[in-house]
Design an enzyme around this catalytic site. Sequence first.
Site, PDB file in Angstrom:
ATOM      1  N   CYS A 121       0.834  -1.350   0.032  1.00  0.00           N
ATOM      2  CA  CYS A 121      -0.147   0.038   0.031  1.00  0.00           C
ATOM      3  C   CYS A 121       1.128   1.202   0.009  1.00  0.00           C
ATOM      4  O   CYS A 121       2.196   0.938  -0.182  1.00  0.00           O
ATOM      5  CB  CYS A 121      -1.047  -0.169   1.072  1.00  0.00           C
ATOM      6  SG  CYS A 121      -0.219   0.116   2.854  1.00  0.00           S
ATOM      7  N   GLY A 122       0.427   2.333   0.322  1.00  0.00           N
ATOM      8  CA  GLY A 122       1.159   3.480   0.364  1.00  0.00           C
ATOM      9  C   GLY A 122       2.577   3.587   1.377  1.00  0.00           C
ATOM     10  O   GLY A 122       3.504   3.884   1.024  1.00  0.00           O
TER      11      GLY A 122
END
Length: 152
Positions: free
Chosen positions: A67-68
Site C-alpha cells: 500500500c502507500g
Amino acid sequence: MKTIAIGADDAAIDLKNQIKKLLEERDYQVTDYSNDAQNDRPMYPDVAFALATAIQKQQFERGILLCGTGIGMAIVANKVEGVRAAQCHDTFSAERARKSNNAQIMTLGSRVIGPELAKNIVNAWLDSEFEGGGSTAKVEKIGWYEQASHAR
C-alpha cells in the site's frame, strides 16, 4: 512450483506489478488479491484480510502486501489469528522478519521505497528462512499472547 500470494491497494498497483514480475522470474506461481481496475479501487483492509486469511488457511506459505506505506496492510494482516506480518523497508528487516520472527507476510510501502530497493527487499525475504533456536520460544510466546487476548 512455488506459490505466493500478493495484494495491493490503488496506491501500490505499479509497484505490485513490478514485484509480481520478479516473483514470476523466480518461478513462483503468483495469486493476486488486488483489483487493478480503475473503477473498482479496493480498500487495503479488504485486500490484507483476504490474503492473510489465505495464509491462515495454509493456502500459501507466504504473501506480500503493498500500500502507500505498508503500515495499514501490516496492521490488518496481524489481526488474523496465527498470521505474522512485518513491514519491511530495508533488507536487514526483511531477513530478520523471516529468520527471527517467522513472518509469513511482508508489507511494503510504495510511497516509502522505490522499485529497485523493493526488489532487493523481496529477494532478501524470499531467500531467508526461520532459524528457530532462541527465536522459537519468542514466536511461540507471540502465539500465546494472541490466544490469551481472545480468551478475555
